[in-house]
Design an enzyme around this catalytic site. Structure first.
Site, mmCIF file in Angstrom:
data_model
loop_
_atom_site.group_PDB
_atom_site.id
_atom_site.type_symbol
_atom_site.label_atom_id
_atom_site.label_comp_id
_atom_site.label_asym_id
_atom_site.label_seq_id
_atom_site.Cartn_x
_atom_site.Cartn_y
_atom_site.Cartn_z
ATOM 1 N N ASP A 1 -57.713 -33.311 40.196
ATOM 2 C CA ASP A 1 -59.053 -33.505 38.353
ATOM 3 C C ASP A 1 -59.395 -32.882 38.413
ATOM 4 O OD1 ASP A 1 -59.947 -35.588 36.868
ATOM 5 O OD2 ASP A 1 -58.559 -36.712 37.225
ATOM 6 N N SER B 1 -55.425 -42.331 33.391
ATOM 7 C CA SER B 1 -56.072 -41.811 33.672
ATOM 8 C C SER B 1 -56.255 -42.958 34.941
ATOM 9 C CB SER B 1 -57.393 -41.300 33.498
ATOM 10 O OG SER B 1 -56.672 -39.785 32.789
ATOM 11 N N HIS C 1 -64.023 -37.379 34.667
ATOM 12 C CA HIS C 1 -63.115 -38.018 35.228
ATOM 13 C C HIS C 1 -62.707 -38.134 35.964
ATOM 14 C CE1 HIS C 1 -58.680 -38.051 34.544
ATOM 15 N NE2 HIS C 1 -59.239 -38.496 33.274
#
Lengths: 783, 783
Positions: free
Chosen positions: A151, A555, A222
């Site tokens: 990520d 996600s 994220h």
């Protein structure tokens, strides 16, 4: 099934998509970064190792292409050598150099580097994980496994990544922490045992770029969010601005985390992604979680698919997000047969603002205003003209607005998007607060998004709206109170529900397997974020930060599934990636809290192309009874069936040896779900369809046992199974059956049914969804 | 010393004063509520009890005054009967009826009902309370005592008032919970064992008034705050909008609480206050905390003083706030000799916004912006004209203000109040944030107030301001980052420091005892408040609520002292109110964290007329070595010395028996502090002063011991003590000494010294402050 087709996406998903930094890169000297696949079996024996071979290959190009020594680049430049999930390297080349490379020994294929895009904690409670029974105690909360998260980096100071209660790091896992100089943390700890970053691909694309955070540190949110969902430690007293307050914890709170950062503010490239997955597998991670995907790409150019194939061959399951392009069909990404493809659902938690009218009536509305606003016994105004809430002029004529709550009525013309737009009018006119009446299912869909609540306000449905309007009309001085920062679980609504934004199957890159595989929580998940980023806004201009934030997206679903898969690996170290996935799929829950089939957030019934086998059920997955296992050779046999060129084939399996050995090509992978297509015949009628599948079940239960089949036919189809009883004499024994789907319908839709093997005198039931649908066109092998 | 004088108050204190609801009451039929004192010893024996006597007295007035039966009031109306801290009743009377009443047997005095005004948790850490040694374990954290809080009610749902970990309620304490019908809680619990409310005085004043919360429930915040400071249970995970985050706890976390609500949104009356204290004493509370006071009032009309005298006579110590009218001299309230009068100090905790300049320089500024604002790498603007921050026109010409931080320079003309005013200009112009340069000591004083931070901003001192301006001037594109919600303890500044707003002695109602007695934390104390009130504002109009709030005032200091006194009572049940107070005073800390004398927040040295004996030190108070005890008779002897009329005298002591028995009048109370006055003589010079005191110490240490005197002379004075050594052969033995102050100075100020009895071969030291000052004029007895 050979031509590329265009798909339309829902505008809705824009709310959830990750805003990729749009950088315009300088094209220097016509060179590009290429991902180069080599056949390692052809490596000349003079080379001591693959690094030596790769650099020598590049040196020979320099020698053969005189222009290699131009004034911008001293030479073709090696970016990465890969050897684990994939064999080859990435390199910056000119067209001439590429032509020379293609003549090198062992060359299979080369294609240009691409950019990749990402898809987005009470959930352990929602998934019924608990310390006393089931998957948590069976796996020691995941303490013997590593989850590799690919990520955008990690915020190591987050409470989720502290190592309280974590056991010492076994020797075999040491040395995988390479956080970089800008990490500002001397080392990893017993929770975060690995930290790595990969941006040579970005620099190869544009050597002049300045990497603003040249380390594994997260600058976006994220990566930390996904990592803490999968395996965050217990973090007490956290919340999203007062909502969802409590103790956050990952699905596998004692699992180790290793972050492989390949996504940077300056770009997200395929070459870096492969390097990240290559390193993760080399480091010995047990499960990989990746919440990124391509829009539409042929399987043999889908680097996530290619690298995941390599990971699967090495025994590592990749859990990947389906994408946020729902609710249109065929929008799904990461639909490769060897990936666990995860859709996103709602939990049973809601965030509320309670509206109390002057007459005492209480309505639990929807709000995420990020502060404890005081709106108490304030006057409420309603009139039909004003309530469109679409005129600055009209609204600004209301006196005493700073003390007043305005009601905005439902407007069917705005197709359900009126609420956000109305909110901005109410804010500009400086009302104390707004009450927004919205169509119920759409409101519910909106509930995945925290963004509109930049001012005190609450959204209610039309039925409730009528009650409020009646009160206001019939009262001399109507007033209302709104309480914010309320969180409810086990609400009145059924749960889970499929999120509208979750991408739907079938998979356009390979439609032969029904995808997604499973659904996991992915709406308003509370998890860790860096505290130095703006998270929400209070109008007109105050941006607020937080260390835990509610985010929505597939996600967020993929790391949930990765956490469960990791604990299954911990509890059953002998299980293959396919067995782990099968256990999760056949035990998934296709019913909601009301024991009715799971629905979409617009209230339609969900199908296996939305939710896969159903919502993930970790404790049942621990003990599935039977599994559909598949070996690396089974996956190769599937590739053999695909009409791939030799180069395309070798992209996956690396060695030409296998290609020559395609003696048993078969698309009938031993998979825990079924999909069959029918299509128009030349007369314009739907054809008869008869499709046969063969499956083999392995008994992973305790000993001898008998299973009896139970079939739910899809509409217009008949499913027959033979034999109808499977008798296992002992553990690990295998039994096979055939399944035939016969369709004769006259419609164009998709239908679904199921087959369930129910244990006689036992508790196991092993369910697989069956999908019949009209033929879809996919990325073909000739492209 | 006989005439009333006028005092000027600092405008500063207005920031801290409780905004009393200003109600205009209807005067009906010329009747008023009177507080009537009776001599119970003269109660005719025909009456079974005092209730009977009171009602009979009122009946006889009805009979003797024909106009009693007017059409508005059917009769003179009994409001309360009092019998514990005070004997008599309150009653609504006309002038004629009052005249009749005065002829009734046993009548002492009557005066009109008045309104009363109020003065506002880490502090247990700051006071070094800990579970392993000292006062907490010695008193079981106060578990055997009740603290009665006289205030505006309580919010029983607060985490501070839950009874986790509290032992069962002993039988003798049952039945003191009378919360009222609007309480919305079925009952008290093991923490909140008493809840009562008293508003008959309000209704007597205006029978038409609608009491909006006719119960012990708090609708204001002051009562819950004070109660949770004194004895709140451990409340985890609380904060003031992210500041002071952690576990709040009262000073005596296991002590029981009983709330006596006498202050209502509709008014706060003397008659209700007496009823509240009367009930508290009848209920058997051990300590009373009251954070209310009169502006200036003669001792014999000061109901808090009168009722506290009654409480002291029954063995109950009253801890009361000094008031928030500092820093002017003589502004103090609740200065009666039998009250523990408490000043307010700062702790060592500060609330910060850290300013980080683009060049890396970090400055810890002052901020209480109530949210996690994102102000990061934002452009900073400074120019001399703009920096006055007093022109909407100039400020609104700055481009891109919503992204920009503006610097506002120190303006000496605004006398230190520029910061709040500049802030409003910055907010109106919609800058992203403001940096306010302020004169250091004034900034420090401002730090008691959270109100100005309605927008992101930070206050720094002039030295830091120069660094910021230099950076901005020398940089091409200067930027800054501000981080909010930061809390620091053990800061660089010395602590404690006397709060500027804390009222100063001497006491104008009785100057013969140096007041205040002691200082306790009272600046930005985190404690419980009702969550349904607006607490702070984010501009332009969003009001926010909270369940824990930082408040400042001597109101917050008094319950700190009450909590400590309660635990001393628990640890030493045999100690009298005077002994408890003496233990707290003689062990108080007059030095700050740098071992230098405590200062005021404007950096001047504090004096005993500001801080009393010093900052409260609970663990040392547990074991003071010696105490200055005083009996009820000692206090009566002091009253005998005051030239009171018989009525005034009886107001306190109730029975004429005592008045006749004033055989030993003496103002030389056995008090743990000394004050001596000097004044101009007729020639305009300062006179010689020679004042003698006699004191008796009781040995409360373990056994025989010897103390030697240590004297610090006030400037221009000589203090002599005889004998200079006190030898105690056993515990509870008493030894006396005389102390003489001789002044010959030529100045007009106050000076202070001290006398300390230091134990030979032991750890005890027993310190008393000595004050010499010019004569002050006080409320005289002839008024």
């Amino acid at each position: 099934m050979e031509s590329r087709i265009l798909w339309l996406y829902s505008p809705y998903l824009l709310l959830y998509s990750w805003a990729l930094s749009a950088h315009v890169f300088l094209a220097v000297a016509q060179r590009s970064t290429y991902i180069v696949h080599l056949d390692k079996s052809l490596m000349p024996i003079v080379f001591a190792d693959h690094h030596h071979w790769h650099s020598s290959t590049i040196d020979s190009i320099k020698a053969s292409v005189p222009s290699s020594m131009d004034r911008f680049h001293s030479a073709p430049k090696l970016v990465y050598s890969y050897d684990n999930v994939f064999h080859g390297f990435s390199v910056v080349l000119s067209n001439d150099e590429l032509a020379a490379l293609k003549k090198s020994p062992g060359f299979i294929s080369a294609y240009k580097d691409r950019t990749v895009e990402p898809h987005t904690t009470y959930t352990s409670d929602f998934l019924k994980l608990n310390p006393s029974s089931g998957l948590w105690p069976a796996s020691g909360l995941g303490q013997d496994v590593i989850i590799g998260v690919l990520d955008g980096g990690i915020w190591p100071e987050s409470a989720s990544f502290q190592d309280d209660g974590m056991p010492e790091i076994p020797k075999r896992w040491k040395g995988i922490c390479r956080p970089g100089t800008q990490f500002n943390t001397s080392m990893c700890n017993r929770k975060l045992i690995g930290a790595n970053y990969f941006n040579k691909g970005i620099l190869a694309n544009d050597p002049t770029v300045n990497i603003s955070m040249n380390s594994a540190r997260d600058t976006n949110g994220h990566g930390s969010h996904c990592a803490s969902i999968a395996a965050g430690n217990f973090a007490k007293g956290v919340s999203h601005f007062g909502y969802a307050a409590g103790t956050a914890r990952g699905v596998a709170p004692r699992a180790r985390l290793a972050m492989y950062k390949f996504s940077f503010a300056e770009g997200t490239f395929t070459s870096d992604l492969i390097a990240a997955m290559d390193q993760a597998v080399a480091d010995g991670v047990d499960i990989i979680s990746i919440s990124f995907g391509y829009r539409f790409i042929p399987l043999y150019e889908d680097t996530i698919s290619i690298a995941s194939f390599g990971a699967m061959m090495k025994g590592v399951l990749v859990s990947a997000s389906a994408g946020n392009r729902g609710p249109s069909w065929g929008t799904l990404g990461n639909g490769s047969p060897w990936i666990l493809c995860v859709a996103a659902g709602y939990t049973d938690r809601t965030f509320a603002g309670t509206l109390t009218l002057g007459n005492g009536l209480k309505i639990k509305g929807w709000s995420l205003f990020p502060a404890s606003a005081f709106v108490r016994d304030s006057p409420v105004i309603y009139n039909k003209t004003l309530a469109a809430c679409d005129s600055d002029e009209l609204l600004s004529q209301v006196p005493d607005r700073e003390r007043t709550i305005v009601i905005c009525d439902y407007n069917p013309d705005t197709n359900g998007f009126g609420f956000s737009s109305q909110f901005s009018y109410v804010i500009r006119a400086r009302f104390k607060a707004g009450i927004f009446i919205s169509e119920d299912p759409v409101v519910f869909r909106d509930r995945g998004d925290a963004a509109p609540f930049t001012h005190p306000g609450v959204v209610i449905n039309q039925k409730e709206g009528k009650q409020v309007i009646n009160y206001v009309k019939s009262s001399v001085s109507p007033t209302a109170t709104i309480m914010f920062q309320e969180t409810y679980v086990h609400g009145e609504r059924p749960s889970p529900v499929l999120a509208g934004f979750s991408s739907r199957g079938p998979s356009m890159s390979y439609a032969g397997i029904a995808k997604p595989d499973i659904m996991a929580p992915g709406v308003l998940i509370l998890a860790a974020v860096p505290p130095d980023l703006p998270a929400v806004i209070i109008e007109p201009e105050i941006q607020l930060t937080t260390d835990y934030e509610l985010k929505s997206g597939t996600s967020m679903a993929a790391p949930h599934a990765a956490g469960v898969a990791a604990m299954l690996k911990g509890a059953h170290p002998e299980w293959s990636p396919s067995a782990i996935r099968s256990a999760m799929m056949t035990t998934a829950n296709y019913l909601d809290s009301t024991q009715k089939p799971i629905r979409e957030d617009d209230n339609f019934l969900a199908t296996p192309l939305g939710i896969g086998s159903g919502n993930i059920d970790p404790n049942r997955a621990l003990d599935p009874g039977l599994v559909y296992d598949a070996t690396p050779q089974d996956y190769i046999n599937l590739l053999c069936s695909l009409n791939f060129t030799e180069e395309q084939f070798k992209t996956f399996v690396r060695s030409s040896a296998n290609y020559r050995n395609c003696s048993n090509p078969s698309a009938d992978l031993n998979y825990p779900s079924f999909i069959a297509f029918y299509s128009f015949n030349v007369e314009g009628n739907y054809t008869w369809l008869e499709q046969k599948f063969r499956r083999t079940l392995t008994n992973v239960g305790k000993g001898g046992t008998t299973y009896i089949v139970k079939i739910e036919n899809p509409r217009n189809s008949t499913v027959s199974v033979s034999p109808q009883t499977l008798v296992f004499k002992e553990k690990n024994e295998k039994q096979s059956y055939t399944l035939t789907i016969r369709y004769r319908g006259d419609d164009s839709g998709g239908h679904d049914g199921s087959i369930t093997w129910v244990e006689k005198n036992g508790n196991h039931s092993v369910r697989s969804p069956i999908v019949t649908t009209t033929t879809v066109e996919v990325w073909g092998a000739d492209d």
